[in-house]
Design a protein around this motif. Structure first.
Motif, mmCIF file in Angstrom:
data_model
loop_
_atom_site.group_PDB
_atom_site.id
_atom_site.type_symbol
_atom_site.label_atom_id
_atom_site.label_comp_id
_atom_site.label_asym_id
_atom_site.label_seq_id
_atom_site.Cartn_x
_atom_site.Cartn_y
_atom_site.Cartn_z
ATOM 1 N N LEU A 8 0.910 -1.162 0.112
ATOM 2 C CA LEU A 8 -0.084 -0.062 0.130
ATOM 3 C C LEU A 8 0.974 1.201 0.052
ATOM 4 C CD1 LEU A 8 -3.000 1.494 0.422
ATOM 5 C CD2 LEU A 8 -2.142 1.627 2.880
ATOM 6 N N MET A 9 0.562 2.264 -0.993
ATOM 7 C CA MET A 9 1.138 3.457 -1.108
ATOM 8 C C MET A 9 0.173 4.604 -0.716
ATOM 9 S SD MET A 9 3.609 4.974 -3.990
ATOM 10 C CE MET A 9 4.335 3.274 -4.104
ATOM 11 N N ILE A 10 0.427 5.519 0.090
ATOM 12 C CA ILE A 10 -0.402 6.509 0.495
ATOM 13 C C ILE A 10 0.504 7.931 -0.058
ATOM 14 C CG2 ILE A 10 -1.344 8.106 2.031
ATOM 15 C CD1 ILE A 10 -2.825 5.611 1.698
ATOM 16 N N THR A 11 -0.103 8.899 -0.966
ATOM 17 C CA THR A 11 0.416 9.751 -1.502
ATOM 18 C C THR A 11 -0.253 11.168 -1.309
ATOM 19 O OG1 THR A 11 -0.502 9.961 -3.773
ATOM 20 C CG2 THR A 11 1.309 8.244 -3.438
ATOM 21 N N ASN A 12 0.540 12.357 -1.616
ATOM 22 C CA ASN A 12 -0.376 13.552 -1.715
ATOM 23 C C ASN A 12 -0.911 13.850 -3.081
ATOM 24 O OD1 ASN A 12 2.037 13.996 -2.858
ATOM 25 N ND2 ASN A 12 2.172 16.248 -1.991
ATOM 26 N N ASP A 13 -1.099 12.947 -4.044
ATOM 27 C CA ASP A 13 -1.683 13.194 -5.248
ATOM 28 C C ASP A 13 -3.348 13.156 -5.023
ATOM 29 O OD1 ASP A 13 -2.667 13.001 -7.687
ATOM 30 O OD2 ASP A 13 -1.443 11.299 -8.342
ATOM 31 N N PRO A 14 -3.754 14.193 -5.216
ATOM 32 C CA PRO A 14 -5.147 14.132 -4.596
ATOM 33 C C PRO A 14 -6.017 13.202 -5.630
ATOM 34 C CG PRO A 14 -4.716 16.276 -5.925
ATOM 35 C CD PRO A 14 -3.405 15.594 -5.653
ATOM 36 N N ASN A 15 -5.509 12.989 -6.809
ATOM 37 C CA ASN A 15 -6.232 12.015 -7.765
ATOM 38 C C ASN A 15 -5.855 10.515 -7.525
ATOM 39 O OD1 ASN A 15 -7.635 14.122 -9.319
ATOM 40 N ND2 ASN A 15 -5.766 14.525 -10.197
ATOM 41 N N ARG A 16 -4.618 10.239 -6.759
ATOM 42 C CA ARG A 16 -4.442 8.980 -6.667
ATOM 43 C C ARG A 16 -3.681 8.990 -5.015
ATOM 44 N NH1 ARG A 16 -1.858 5.029 -10.682
ATOM 45 N NH2 ARG A 16 -2.962 3.769 -9.593
ATOM 46 N N PRO A 17 -4.629 9.186 -4.011
ATOM 47 C CA PRO A 17 -3.920 9.323 -2.808
ATOM 48 C C PRO A 17 -3.641 7.765 -2.326
ATOM 49 C CG PRO A 17 -6.312 9.597 -2.678
ATOM 50 C CD PRO A 17 -5.763 9.916 -4.001
ATOM 51 N N LYS A 18 -4.351 6.694 -2.748
ATOM 52 C CA LYS A 18 -3.870 5.352 -2.423
ATOM 53 C C LYS A 18 -3.701 4.536 -3.732
ATOM 54 C CE LYS A 18 -6.135 0.999 -1.355
ATOM 55 N NZ LYS A 18 -7.460 0.469 -1.029
ATOM 56 N N ILE A 19 -2.611 3.826 -3.637
ATOM 57 C CA ILE A 19 -2.286 2.931 -4.622
ATOM 58 C C ILE A 19 -1.911 1.479 -3.934
ATOM 59 C CG2 ILE A 19 -0.624 2.430 -6.342
ATOM 60 C CD1 ILE A 19 -0.294 5.496 -6.870
ATOM 61 N N THR A 20 -2.342 0.450 -4.597
ATOM 62 C CA THR A 20 -2.192 -0.881 -4.235
ATOM 63 C C THR A 20 -1.502 -1.671 -5.234
ATOM 64 O OG1 THR A 20 -4.175 -1.171 -2.924
ATOM 65 C CG2 THR A 20 -3.164 -2.923 -3.214
ATOM 66 N N ILE A 21 -0.369 -2.282 -4.954
ATOM 67 C CA ILE A 21 0.649 -3.026 -5.524
ATOM 68 C C ILE A 21 0.296 -4.462 -5.461
ATOM 69 C CG2 ILE A 21 2.852 -3.419 -6.617
ATOM 70 C CD1 ILE A 21 3.527 -0.507 -5.969
#
Length: 358
Positions: free
Chosen positions: A337-350
């Motif tokens: 799980l990756m949490i970012t400050n990209d408002p369009n992709r705040p969560k990314i699951t690999i």
């Protein structure tokens, strides 16, 4: 000149007025129930995010039949905030079904349609279909509890369906509950061959941190039962960052993350083997990208990230390693799980496709 300047100001104000509007974005448009039991109501919850710059108001929600009841967030959803639309289906007939849910809101001149579908069975004894996972003499419809992405203040719910295949009266209990979870079992006791459910509620105000929080709860199979791998149920919850404080300038110039891959195929691993793969992360946006959190759902994977802050155009490497010796010890899907400050992709699951070699 004053006349021309006045015309320019007028058209600029009109343009700004046209641009300011709510925008409804749903986490999904279709919910697949799979196989469900007749006379056992089930609920689908859709998360709606206002990606516009004016409050989003849901005025009404309709359903395509009387067997489906809808509920929704009644308060205006502010820009950057989320609400929910839920649909509870109480089957009146056996067989396949697909029902629509119409959302009437100020983000569209026409209703926005969502859908639910599945299959209804009347065989209460064939629990292998409706309750495929077994812990002792108790069968469940899920082997892990994975809450939908939530914002601080949300209280999402998961329903865990239970079937008692023992010849004793059974009391459903989840042991070792963390403080952010609460459970209500309906009914409180299950007779032989009877079914029920456990309603598990997540209190996001009590989550310890942003990003991923994991825990294990344990299903009690009988009075005085102890905890162990046999009755363990993994729990995961993801708390998303809050973007409501962003300025208009920050909204117009956000960071944007790009990954070279979001699914890894690592094959089979023996107990003494490990295998790694590298993913390239790049900031293709206009603002600084911050990888705020990076976590694994279980000990089968390990991660290494070169840099957490990326300027526009910059890139870095993420190394993901799978460990064969841990694959047999964990439940659930290996993923990062990756949490970012990209408002369009705040969560990314690999996701990592990797299995233990037999």
């Amino acid at each position: 000149m004053k006349h021309i300047a006045g015309i320019i100001i007028f058209f600029l104000s009109v343009a700004v007025g046209v641009k300011a509007q709510p925008k409804a974005s749903f986490d999904k448009t279709m919910h697949e129930f799979g196989t469900i039991l007749w006379k056992n109501p089930v609920t689908a919850t859709f998360k709606i995010t206002n990606e516009g710059d004016k409050p989003l108001v849901i005025s009404n929600v309709t359903t395509s039949c009387g067997c489906t009841v809808a509920d929704w967030t009644k308060e205006p959803i502010q820009p950057g905030q989320t609400g929910t639309v839920s649909s509870t289906f109480d089957a009146k007939a056996i067989g396949h079904f697909q029902k629509s849910v119409g959302i009437y809101c100020n983000a569209s001149t026409k209703p926005i349609y969502l859908a639910i579908r599945g299959e209804v069975t009347a065989d209460p004894k064939n629990y292998t279909i409706t309750h495929p996972f077994q812990i002792g003499a108790i069968r469940l419809d899920k082997e892990e509890l994975e809450f939908e992405d939530a914002n601080r203040g949300d209280k999402p719910v998961i329903e865990l369906l239970i079937a008692n295949t023992s010849d004793q009266l059974y009391t459903p209990v989840l042991m070792h509950l963390p403080p952010y979870l609460s459970v209500v079992a309906t009914p409180e006791k299950l007779g032989r061959g009877r079914t029920g459910k456990m309603k598990i509620t997540l209190d996001t105000e009590k989550l310890p941190k942003l990003g991923l929080t994991t825990a294990s709860v344990y299903l009690s199979r009988f009075p005085g039962d102890k905890v162990g791998e046999e009755n363990e149920i993994p729990v995961s919850a993801v708390l998303l960052p809050d973007f409501s404080h962003l300025s208009q300038q920050e909204r117009l110039n956000p960071p944007a993350i790009q990954l070279s891959a979001e699914e890894l195929n690592l094959g089979e691993l023996a107990d003494n083997e490990k295998k790694s793969q590298t993913i390239i992360l790049k900031n293709i946006g206009k603002g600084d990208l911050d990888i705020q959190d990076l976590q694994v759902f279980n000990s089968a994977l390990g991660v290494q990230l070169k840099k957490r802050m990326l300027k526009p155009g910059a890139s870095t490497k993420l190394k993901i390693t799978a460990y064969g010796q841990n694959l047999k010890k964990v439940k659930g899907t290996p993923r990062v799980l990756m949490i970012t400050n990209d408002p369009n992709r705040p969560k990314i699951t690999i996701k990592a496709k990797v299995t233990s070699k037999k």
